[in-house]
Design a protein around this motif. Structure first.
Motif, short mmCIF file in Angstrom:
data_model
loop_
_atom_site.label_atom_id
_atom_site.label_comp_id
_atom_site.label_asym_id
_atom_site.label_seq_id
_atom_site.Cartn_x
_atom_site.Cartn_y
_atom_site.Cartn_z
N MET A 236 0.85 -1.19 0.00
CA MET A 236 0.00 0.00 0.00
C MET A 236 0.89 1.23 0.00
N ASN A 237 0.59 2.21 -0.91
CA ASN A 237 1.37 3.42 -1.05
C ASN A 237 0.56 4.62 -0.53
N VAL A 238 1.20 5.38 0.34
CA VAL A 238 0.56 6.58 0.91
C VAL A 238 1.53 7.74 0.77
N THR A 239 1.09 8.83 0.10
CA THR A 239 1.94 10.02 -0.06
C THR A 239 1.17 11.23 0.44
N THR A 240 1.80 11.99 1.33
CA THR A 240 1.17 13.19 1.89
C THR A 240 2.10 14.37 1.64
N ALA A 241 1.56 15.43 1.04
CA ALA A 241 2.40 16.59 0.70
C ALA A 241 2.87 17.34 1.94
N ASP B 283 -0.40 -7.95 9.35
CA ASP B 283 0.45 -6.94 8.71
C ASP B 283 1.37 -7.63 7.69
N ASN B 284 1.23 -7.21 6.39
CA ASN B 284 2.12 -7.83 5.38
C ASN B 284 3.42 -7.06 5.20
N GLU B 285 3.56 -5.97 6.01
CA GLU B 285 4.79 -5.19 6.06
C GLU B 285 5.15 -4.55 4.71
N ASN B 286 4.13 -4.22 3.92
CA ASN B 286 4.35 -3.60 2.59
C ASN B 286 3.83 -2.16 2.54
N LEU B 287 3.89 -1.48 3.67
CA LEU B 287 3.44 -0.09 3.69
C LEU B 287 4.56 0.82 3.14
N ASN B 288 4.18 1.68 2.19
CA ASN B 288 5.10 2.69 1.65
C ASN B 288 4.51 4.06 1.97
N LEU B 289 5.10 4.72 2.95
CA LEU B 289 4.60 6.03 3.38
C LEU B 289 5.64 7.11 3.08
N LYS B 290 5.16 8.15 2.36
CA LYS B 290 6.03 9.30 2.08
C LYS B 290 5.28 10.55 2.52
N THR B 291 5.85 11.28 3.49
CA THR B 291 5.18 12.45 4.04
C THR B 291 6.20 13.48 4.46
#
Length: 522
Positions: A1-6, A29-37
């Protein structure tokens, strides 16, 4: 899952992770979180809950007699047996914390200085909630009023119910701990105890004289015999057995296995013996008498008391428990019928304040029972042994020395009814009588008799000394006559002090017969 916050990502009591829920509702939890903030902030949330409950209930139990024609509450044959009241009041308070949680994966925070320190951020997706407070307060009342409590007769019935309930628990205890009783015996054992109790209650209610003896600490040996026999014989009859006679003894003659005996049952004579030396009050007399009655019932059921020691020990415990039950039922039945309680005041030979006018060791009937017990083969029966028994010196002297000599006379061919008990006195070794007489267990009557017996021995020895002198001077004849008179005076003192008809301890001869005994054989 990809999450991007400006700009800022804010987690408030929430979970941000990549995964799915299984069929049981657990997050994986599949440990595939991609968070960019740019920045990351977080905080936990709390929630509270309250609960309360109240209830009230009243119930009545109504009984109807067999004679009732209908079940209307106002029928004269109905009766309210009990009332039940139930009340409940409860209050609950719970406070929970939901943790801000970030799943595992690639976390890219551009402005860390403006962000919260993620080292304190929860990363465990399986533990996102914590209970901080969980309190429950409440009052629960569940009470039943037995209306029998409101009357004296009803209170007696409730107490009797407790006694009968204990019959069940006692029987269960026997089954669990005693190898001689099995599960198959349960109902028979409970019925046996119930029959025993009802028999005792009926006997006490009908026999006022016996009831007075049971709650009195003052009685004679004849009254003790009544206590020993009346209840246990009736119980044996009602249980379907032939009653046996229980005889009072006062002796240190040992029983089976060389033990001092509290009680003994003889297969040879089919009779029981209860030792006054080791049964100090009514409660103990009844307990021991019923214990030996149980042994007599075992004998009628075929026991020869030759089982293993382990079995004998278990059966002895069973017999003693039965004896205790009989004494307890007697005590309760006295109170139930309004005739007092079973006396536990001391009235035996071990009591320094002996209240009987004729202590057992001097009683002619008890003394003859001692002789009967002395010549029994103790292996043909069984006994309730007394461990570490200590008897006062004076009592022991009377109870042990004389029957031993009488037993020897009997074994040498003498008839029990013709033994010269005065001659026995002359065979006794009086060396330690003085020391024995100082023992605290000795009673004034006992001490007087011992000292008088001692003086008879001295006087008779002196009489023989002067009778054997060749020089029959007037002086010597006068001394001979003086010592003869002293012996007679002391003999008469004993008879007067102990209040028996006949010999000093075990004789059946009358006082006149003793006085007529030839002086040379005396």
């Amino acid at each position: 899952m990809n999450v991007t916050t400006a700009n800022n990502t804010n987690l408030k009591g929430s979970l941000l992770a990549s995964g799915q829920y299984d069929k049981n509702g657990n997050f994986i939890d599949n440990e595939n979180l991609n968070l960019k903030t740019k920045t990351l902030t977080f905080s936990n949330s709390t929630d509270s809950s309250y609960s309360s409950n109240n209830s009230f209930n009243v119930g009545t139990n109504i009984g109807f007699s067999k004679g009732a024609k209908d079940s209307k509450p106002n029928n004269t044959d109905t009766k309210i047996n009990s009332t039940n009241l139930a009340f409940s009041n409860s209050l609950g308070y719970q406070r929970n914390k939901t943790l801000a949680t970030l799943g595992k994966g690639n976390i890219d925070i551009q402005d860390k200085e403006s962000s919260d320190d993620i080292t304190s951020l929860n990363r465990d997706t399986n533990n996102i909630s914590k209970t901080m407070i969980n309190m429950n307060y409440g009052v629960d009342v569940d009470a039943t009023l037995d209306h029998r409590l409101l009357t004296k007769e009803g209170q007696k019935q409730i107490a009797e119910d407790f006694v009968k309930t204990q019959m069940i628990t006692n029987t269960i205890g026997q089954i669990v701990t005693n190898a001689t009783v099995g599960v198959k015996d349960f109902f028979n054992e409970v019925e046996k105890l119930n029959t025993t109790y009802e028999t005792i209650k009926s006997k006490i209610a009908q026999d006022e004289t016996l009831s007075k003896l049971l709650n009195s600490p003052t009685y004679t040996d004849e009254q003790k015999n009544a206590i020993l026999n009346n209840l246990t014989q009736e119980v044996m009859i009602q249980l379907g057995y032939n009653p046996v006679t229980t005889k009072l003894i006062a002796t240190t003659e040992t029983g089976r296995d060389g033990e001092q005996v509290k009680g003994y049952y003889s297969l040879k004579t089919n009779s029981s013996f209860v030792n006054d030396l080791y049964n100090s009050n009514n409660y103990e007399l009844i307990t021991t008498s019923a214990t030996e009655a149980q042994r007599a019932m075992d004998a009628q059921d075929g026991s020869t008391f030759n089982q293993s020691q382990e079995y004998r020990d278990d059966r002895a415990k069973y017999s003693q428990d039965f004896g205790t039950n009989v004494a307890d039922y007697t005590n309760f039945a006295l109170g139930y019928t309004g005739q007092g309680l079973l006396s536990t005041a001391t009235n035996s030979l071990t009591n320094t304040n002996q209240v009987t006018s004729t202590p057992s060791v001097f009683n002619s009937k008890t003394a003859n029972n001692n002789i009967e017990f002395a010549w029994l083969s103790k292996e043909e029966g069984d006994n309730w042994g007394v461990q570490g028994a200590v008897i006062g010196g004076g009592i022991e002297f009377l109870a042990q020395t004389v029957p031993a000599i009488a037993k020897q006379y009997y074994q040498n061919g003498a008839s029990l009814t013709n033994i010269d008990y005065w001659q026995i006195l002359k065979d006794v070794d009086y060396t330690d009588v003085g020391a024995m007489a100082t023992v605290g267990a000795a009673t004034p009557v006992e001490l007087g008799a011992i000292n008088s017996a001692k003086n008879i021995k001295k006087s008779w020895d002196s009489y023989k000394k002067y009778d054997n002198l060749a020089d029959k001077t007037t002086k010597n004849l006068n001394k001979k006559a003086r010592f003869e008179n002293k012996a007679n005076d002391n003999r008469n003192t004993i008879v007067k002090e102990v209040g028996i008809q006949g010999s000093i301890f075990y004789g059946k001869q009358k006082l006149q017969e003793i006085n007529d005994v030839n002086k040379g054989n005396e």
